[in-house]
Design a protein around this motif. Structure first.
Motif, PDB file in Angstrom:
ATOM      1  N   ILE A  42      93.979 104.759  22.950  1.00 22.84           N
ATOM      2  CA  ILE A  42      94.948 104.758  23.854  1.00 22.84           C
ATOM      3  C   ILE A  42      95.999 105.534  22.892  1.00 22.84           C
ATOM      4  O   ILE A  42      96.536 106.659  23.584  1.00 22.84           O
ATOM      5  N   CYS A  43      95.224 105.836  21.832  1.00 26.36           N
ATOM      6  CA  CYS A  43      97.026 107.177  20.743  1.00 26.36           C
ATOM      7  C   CYS A  43      96.222 108.032  21.034  1.00 26.36           C
ATOM      8  O   CYS A  43      97.596 109.368  21.573  1.00 26.36           O
ATOM      9  N   PHE A  44      95.275 108.849  21.528  1.00 23.97           N
ATOM     10  CA  PHE A  44      94.471 110.176  22.230  1.00 23.97           C
ATOM     11  C   PHE A  44      95.270 109.951  23.708  1.00 23.97           C
ATOM     12  O   PHE A  44      96.120 111.441  23.848  1.00 23.97           O
ATOM     13  N   LEU A  45      94.658 108.761  24.245  1.00 25.10           N
ATOM     14  CA  LEU A  45      96.060 108.878  25.866  1.00 25.10           C
ATOM     15  C   LEU A  45      97.446 110.245  25.921  1.00 25.10           C
ATOM     16  O   LEU A  45      98.139 110.454  26.020  1.00 25.10           O
ATOM     17  N   ALA A  46      97.896 108.875  24.810  1.00 26.15           N
ATOM     18  CA  ALA A  46      99.263 108.857  24.697  1.00 26.15           C
ATOM     19  C   ALA A  46      99.936 110.522  23.962  1.00 26.15           C
ATOM     20  O   ALA A  46     100.802 111.026  24.352  1.00 26.15           O
TER      21      ALA A  46
ATOM     22  N   GLY B 217      98.074 117.073  28.136  1.00 26.92           N
ATOM     23  CA  GLY B 217      97.169 116.828  29.627  1.00 26.92           C
ATOM     24  C   GLY B 217      95.740 116.734  30.204  1.00 26.92           C
ATOM     25  O   GLY B 217      95.342 116.555  31.329  1.00 26.92           O
ATOM     26  N   ALA B 218      95.222 116.039  28.926  1.00 22.97           N
ATOM     27  CA  ALA B 218      94.130 115.492  29.111  1.00 22.97           C
ATOM     28  C   ALA B 218      94.071 113.745  29.743  1.00 22.97           C
ATOM     29  O   ALA B 218      93.675 113.651  30.783  1.00 22.97           O
ATOM     30  N   PHE B 219      95.909 113.114  29.829  1.00 19.87           N
ATOM     31  CA  PHE B 219      95.823 111.926  30.809  1.00 19.87           C
ATOM     32  C   PHE B 219      96.027 112.524  31.950  1.00 19.87           C
ATOM     33  O   PHE B 219      95.285 111.967  32.730  1.00 19.87           O
ATOM     34  N   GLU B 220      96.587 113.497  32.160  1.00 23.80           N
ATOM     35  CA  GLU B 220      97.304 113.973  33.739  1.00 23.80           C
ATOM     36  C   GLU B 220      95.873 114.233  34.803  1.00 23.80           C
ATOM     37  O   GLU B 220      96.144 113.834  35.713  1.00 23.80           O
ATOM     38  N   LYS B 221      94.457 115.833  33.393  1.00 21.72           N
ATOM     39  CA  LYS B 221      93.691 115.846  34.397  1.00 21.72           C
ATOM     40  C   LYS B 221      92.717 114.720  34.684  1.00 21.72           C
ATOM     41  O   LYS B 221      92.082 114.971  35.476  1.00 21.72           O
TER      42      LYS B 221
ATOM     43  N   SER C 108      93.663 110.571  42.196  1.00 20.61           N
ATOM     44  CA  SER C 108      94.859 110.991  42.526  1.00 20.61           C
ATOM     45  C   SER C 108      95.328 111.062  43.407  1.00 20.61           C
ATOM     46  O   SER C 108      96.485 110.840  43.794  1.00 20.61           O
ATOM     47  N   LYS C 109      94.777 109.662  44.594  1.00 20.95           N
ATOM     48  CA  LYS C 109      95.376 109.742  46.031  1.00 20.95           C
ATOM     49  C   LYS C 109      95.952 108.180  46.257  1.00 20.95           C
ATOM     50  O   LYS C 109      97.081 107.662  46.244  1.00 20.95           O
ATOM     51  N   CYS C 110      95.664 107.535  44.076  1.00 21.37           N
ATOM     52  CA  CYS C 110      96.142 106.238  43.563  1.00 21.37           C
ATOM     53  C   CYS C 110      97.334 106.697  43.130  1.00 21.37           C
ATOM     54  O   CYS C 110      98.563 105.262  42.868  1.00 21.37           O
ATOM     55  N   PHE C 111      97.183 107.588  42.267  1.00 21.65           N
ATOM     56  CA  PHE C 111      97.681 107.177  41.586  1.00 21.65           C
ATOM     57  C   PHE C 111      99.196 109.275  40.814  1.00 21.65           C
ATOM     58  O   PHE C 111     100.230 109.146  40.320  1.00 21.65           O
ATOM     59  N   GLU C 112      98.901 109.691  42.512  1.00 21.72           N
ATOM     60  CA  GLU C 112     100.196 110.821  42.341  1.00 21.72           C
ATOM     61  C   GLU C 112     101.687 110.315  43.346  1.00 21.72           C
ATOM     62  O   GLU C 112     101.176 109.453  43.946  1.00 21.72           O
ATOM     63  N   LEU C 113     102.686 111.068  42.811  1.00 24.35           N
ATOM     64  CA  LEU C 113     103.872 110.612  43.973  1.00 24.35           C
ATOM     65  C   LEU C 113     104.337 111.519  43.325  1.00 24.35           C
ATOM     66  O   LEU C 113     104.643 111.964  42.497  1.00 24.35           O
ATOM     67  N   ASN C 114     105.417 111.942  44.531  1.00 22.20           N
ATOM     68  CA  ASN C 114     105.318 112.972  44.600  1.00 22.20           C
ATOM     69  C   ASN C 114     104.948 114.173  44.110  1.00 22.20           C
ATOM     70  O   ASN C 114     105.611 115.465  44.011  1.00 22.20           O
TER      71      ASN C 114
ATOM     72  N   GLU D 115     104.534 110.421  37.496  1.00 22.86           N
ATOM     73  CA  GLU D 115     105.221 108.975  36.978  1.00 22.86           C
ATOM     74  C   GLU D 115     104.929 108.052  36.288  1.00 22.86           C
ATOM     75  O   GLU D 115     104.756 107.516  35.352  1.00 22.86           O
ATOM     76  N   TRP D 116     103.188 108.606  37.150  1.00 20.54           N
ATOM     77  CA  TRP D 116     102.049 107.184  36.341  1.00 20.54           C
ATOM     78  C   TRP D 116     102.287 107.763  34.669  1.00 20.54           C
ATOM     79  O   TRP D 116     101.839 106.515  33.931  1.00 20.54           O
ATOM     80  N   TRP D 117     101.981 109.056  34.661  1.00 24.07           N
ATOM     81  CA  TRP D 117     101.705 108.825  32.956  1.00 24.07           C
ATOM     82  C   TRP D 117     102.883 107.980  32.150  1.00 24.07           C
ATOM     83  O   TRP D 117     103.158 107.552  31.011  1.00 24.07           O
TER      84      TRP D 117
END
Length: 667
Positions: A436-440, A444-448, A456-462, A467-469
Motif C-alpha cells: 500500500i505504501c509503495f503504491l501510495a 506512476g507505477a499505480f497508473e501504469k 483501463s476500461k474499468c478505472f479510466e474516467l475522462n 480520479e481512481w488514483w
C-alpha cells in the motif's frame, strides 16, 4: 404510560404502512407525475429556454435559479469553444452595456471597464476569432427593464442560451435537448422490453391456469373441492420476473436523468438545508430503538445501524451541496472511510473465522456489489469509475481475499492449534502495508498498472485513471486498519479479555473511563482541526492518517458502555441494509445531471418535491436490493460445475460489452 404510548404508536405506524404498500404508493405517484409532466410538454410556455430568461427565483444573492432547469457555469475555455469565429453585438443603453461587460468578462476575466461610457465599445479575442461589440443606443423599450435587471445579475444566462446546445454540459439542462441513445442503450431497452413482454405472457398463462383449477362445488356431496396447491416458482421465472421489474425501474432511471420528461434544478448550500434534515433523522432514529439480539461489539444490528445513519448523512450532504463547506466535507470524508473500515473488518472476520475461500463466496460478494452498477453503466451510458465507491470496495475486497487466500492460508482454527500462525498472519498484513505504501508514493507505477487493458476500461474516467488514483489514495490505509482491528478484537475475544454480556461494560471501569475520555477528546480535536483547515488539498493530505482515530473513537464510545451495546436503532438499521443501493441510486433518481443537480418531480414547491422524490427513491432502492438478492441466489448456484458454466456466460457477456465499446470508440 409514556413507554406504553410509545410502543403503541410504533405498532400503529407499522400496521398501516408496510414496505409493499409504500412501493405501491410510489408506483402510483410516479405514473401520475410522469403523465402530468408529459401533458405539460404540449402546452406553450413550458420550454426550458423560456424558463431560463423569464421565470425562476433567486436562491441567494445573485444566484439565479430558472424555473426547473439547470444553469451551467461556463469556464473561459468553454466560452471560447462555443463562440469560436462568432460576432456578437449588444445594442442599448447603460443597462445593456453592463450586460456586455459581464459577458466579456466570462471570456476574458481581466477585461476592464474603461473609456467613454456613451460610445461604442469593441472587444476582440484573436485566439478564438471572436468579436463582441457594444453599440450605444439609449432608446430602449421600458418593458424590457425588469427582464434586463434579471439578466445582468449573471451574464451566464446568455451563455446558457447560446452555448448549451454546442458545449452540451451535463449540468446545463436549460436550452439543451436530450442526447440520442447509444447502441448499447438501445440493446438494453430491447432486452428489458422483451423481459416485460415475457413477464406479461407468463402472468396471463398463470391466470388462465388458475381459472381452470378454481374449486367447484360437488353437487352430490354438497361440498366444495379444494384447489390444487400453487406450483413453486421456477428459477427461470424468478429471473424473468426480476428482469421485468428491473426493466421498469431502469425506464424510470432513464426518464429522470437522460430524457427531458422531468425537470432539474441546481444545488445551493445553506447551513439550514444540511443541519435541519440531520436533526429530523436523529429524532426518528431515537424514536425507533430496540434491544439487540446479541451484545457483542460491532454485532450485525449495530453495524447495520452504523451504515444506515452514515448513509443518510451522506445523502443529505450530497443533495444540499454541502461539499462547499469545508468542515462538513471533512466529517463526511470520515464517514466514507468508516465504510471502508467496515469492509476490512467484516471480510477479514469472515475469512478468519469461517476459513471459506471458495469461489462461490467471492462471486456472491462481487455480484451483490457490482450488479446494479453494471446495469447502470449500460442504461445510463456511464463508465464504471463514475460510481467510484463500488470500484473502491470491490478492489479492496479482492485485496483482502488475496491476502488471506494465498499460501499459506491462515485461519483462526489453524492459529489456535499453533501460536506461530499468528506471527505468520501479522507478516502477511505487514506485506500488505508495504505494498500500500509503495503504491501510495509511486503514482506512476499505480497508473501504469490500472492503465493496462482491460483494467483501463474499468478505472479510466475522462480518458485517464487520475480520479481512481485520487479516490484510492484518499483512504489508502483505512481498510488495513479495519483488518488489523478485527484481528486484535477477535484475539481479545478468544482469550476472554472482554466482557460482552448484556449491560456489562466492555472493559474494567478504570480502563473504560480512560478510553472514553480519550475518545471524546479526539472527536473534539478532529472537529477543531477540520474547522481550521484552509483548503481541501491540505485537509486531504492528512486525512489518511487521522481518519482511523475518529473511527476507533466512535467504536469505543458506542461499545464500551453495556447499555449502549444492548440497544440499536431499527430505523437506521433498515436503511443500513440497503445502504449500497441508496448510494448508487441517488446518482440518477434523487439527484440529477449525474449528481450535479436535484431532480424535480413536483415543480414550484421545493419542500414537497424533496418529500415525494425521497419517498420514491427509497422505495426503488429497496426493491433493487431484493432483485439483486433474488438474482444472486439463482444465477450463482453453490454446485461447482453449474457455477463455472454461469461464470463462462458472464465472461462472454463482458467480452461482448468490450467489443461494443471498441466499435463505438472506433467511430
Amino acid at each position: 404510560m409514556a413507554a406504553l404510548a410509545y410502543t403503541r404508536g410504533r405498532r400503529e405506524i407499522n400496521q398501516y404502512f408496510s414496505v409493499s404498500s409504500a412501493k405501491g404508493l410510489a408506483l402510483a405517484a410516479v405514473l401520475l407525475l410522469a403523465a402530468g409532466h408529459a401533458a405539460l410538454r404540449h402546452y406553450p410556455g413550458h420550454d426550458s429556454c423560456e424558463h431560463l430568461l423569464s421565470s425562476g427565483r433567486f436562491l441567494g444573492e445573485k444566484v439565479w435559479q430558472p424555473h426547473s432547469c439547470m444553469m451551467h457555469k461556463y469556464k473561459v475555455s468553454e466560452a471560447k469553444t462555443c463562440l469560436l469565429e462568432k460576432h456578437v453585438a449588444f445594442v442599448g443603453d447603460s443597462r445593456i452595456r453592463q450586460l456586455f461587460y459581464s459577458f466579456v468578462k466570462i471570456i476574458n476575466p481581466q477585461f476592464r471597464e474603461e473609456g467613454n461610457k456613451h460610445e461604442n465599445i469593441p472587444f476582440e479575442d484573436k485566439t478564438a476569432s471572436l468579436k463582441v461589440d457594444f453599440l450605444w443606443h439609449p432608446e430602449v423599450n421600458a418593458s424590457m427593464k425588469q427582464r434586463i435587471k434579471v439578466w445582468t445579475e449573471s451574464a451566464m444566462i446568455l451563455m446558457n442560451v447560446c452555448c448549451n446546445k454546442v458545449v452540451r454540459p451535463i449540468d446545463g439542462s436549460c436550452c439543451q435537448p436530450p442526447a440520442a441513445p447509444t447502441l448499447t442503450q438501445k440493446l438494453a431497452a430491447a432486452f428489458f422490453s422483451l423481459s416485460i413482454a415475457g413477464c406479461l405472457v407468463l402472468h396471463l398463462v398463470h391466470r388462465h391456469s388458475h381459472r381452470r383449477s378454481r374449486p367447484c362445488a360437488d353437487v352430490e356431496g354438497g361440498e366444495e373441492k379444494k384447489a390444487a396447491p400453487a406450483a413453486p416458482v421456477s428459477p427461470s421465472e424468478v429471473v424473468l420476473q426480476s428482469c421485468c421489474k428491473l426493466g421498469l425501474i431502469m425506464a424510470y432511471f432513464y426518464l429522470c436523468d437522460r430524457a427531458d420528461l422531468f425537470m432539474k434544478e441546481n444545488k445551493f448550500y445553506t447551513h439550514s438545508s444540511f443541519f435541519t434534515p440531520i436533526i429530523y433523522i436523529l429524532v426518528l432514529g431515537v424514536f425507533y430503538n430496540e434491544n439487540t439480539k446479541e451484545t457483542k461489539m460491532l454485532n450485525r444490528e449495530q453495524t447495520e445501524e452504523w451504515k444506515g445513519w452514515m448513509q443518510l448523512v451522506i445523502l443529505i450532504y450530497h443533495i444540499s451541496g454541502a461539499s462547499t463547506f469545508l468542515p462538513v466535507y471533512m466529517h463526511i470524508r470520515v464517514l466514507v472511510a468508516a465504510y471502508l473500515f467496515q469492509t476490512g473488518y467484516g471480510h477479514f472476520s469472515y475469512f478468519w473465522i469461517k476459513g471459506d475461500f471458495g469461489i462461490h463466496r467471492v462471486c456472491q460478494v462481487l455480484f451483490r456489489l457490482n450488479f446494479l452498477v453494471v446495469v447502470l453503466c449500460i442504461v445510463m451510458d456511464r463508465p464504471y469509475q463514475f460510481y467510484y465507491f463500488v470500484p473502491l470496495v470491490t478492489v479492496w475486497f479482492l485485496v483482502i481475499y488475496g491476502t488471506l487466500a494465498l499460501w499459506p492460508q491462515i485461519t483462526q482454527k489453524k492459529a489456535n492449534g499453533n501460536c506461530f500462525w499468528h506471527l505468520g498472519l501479522l507478516m502477511k498484513l505487514a506485506s500488505l502495508l508495504v505494498c500500500i505504501c509503495f503504491l501510495a508514493y509511486s503514482q506512476g507505477a499505480f497508473e501504469k498498472i490500472f492503465s493496462l487493458w482491460p483494467l483501463s476500461k474499468c478505472f479510466e474516467l475522462n480518458g485517464n485513471v487520475y480520479e481512481w488514483w485520487f479516490r484510492w489514495k484518499l483512504d489508502r490505509y483505512v481498510v488495513f486498519h479495519g483488518m488489523l482491528f478485527a484481528f486484535v478484537y477477535l484475539a481479545l475475544q478468544k482469550h476472554q479479555l472482554l466482557s460482552e454480556g448484556k449491560g456489562e461494560p466492555l472493559l474494567p471501569s478504570r480502563v473504560a473511563n480512560v478510553l472514553l475520555f480519550v475518545s471524546v477528546v479526539s472527536f473534539l480535536t478532529y472537529s477543531i482541526w477540520a474547522s481550521s483547515c484552509k483548503t481541501k488539498a491540505e485537509c486531504n493530505e492528512l486525512h489518511p492518517a487521522v481518519s482511523v482515530v475518529q473511527i476507533l473513537a466512535f467504536i469505543l464510545i458506542r461499545n464500551i458502555p453495556g447499555y449502549a451495546r444492548s440497544v440499536y436503532s431499527s430505523f437506521f438499521a433498515w436503511f443500513g441494509k440497503i445502504s449500497l443501493e441508496l448510494f448508487i441510486c441517488q446518482y440518477h433518481i434523487w439527484l440529477a445531471a449525474d449528481t450535479r443537480g436535484v431532480l424535480v418531480l413536483v415543480p414550484g414547491s421545493p419542500a414537497l418535491n424533496i418529500t415525494v422524490s425521497t419517498f420514491v427513491f427509497v422505495c426503488v432502492a429497496h426493491e433493487i436490493s431484493r432483485i439483486t438478492n433474488d438474482l444472486a441466489h439463482v444465477l450463482l448456484p453453490k454446485e461447482s460445475s453449474a457455477l463455472w458454466k454461469r461464470l463462462a456466460c458472464i465472461a462472454a457477456f463482458f467480452c461482448a460489452l468490450l467489443l461494443l465499446s471498441a466499435v463505438r470508440g472506433g467511430r
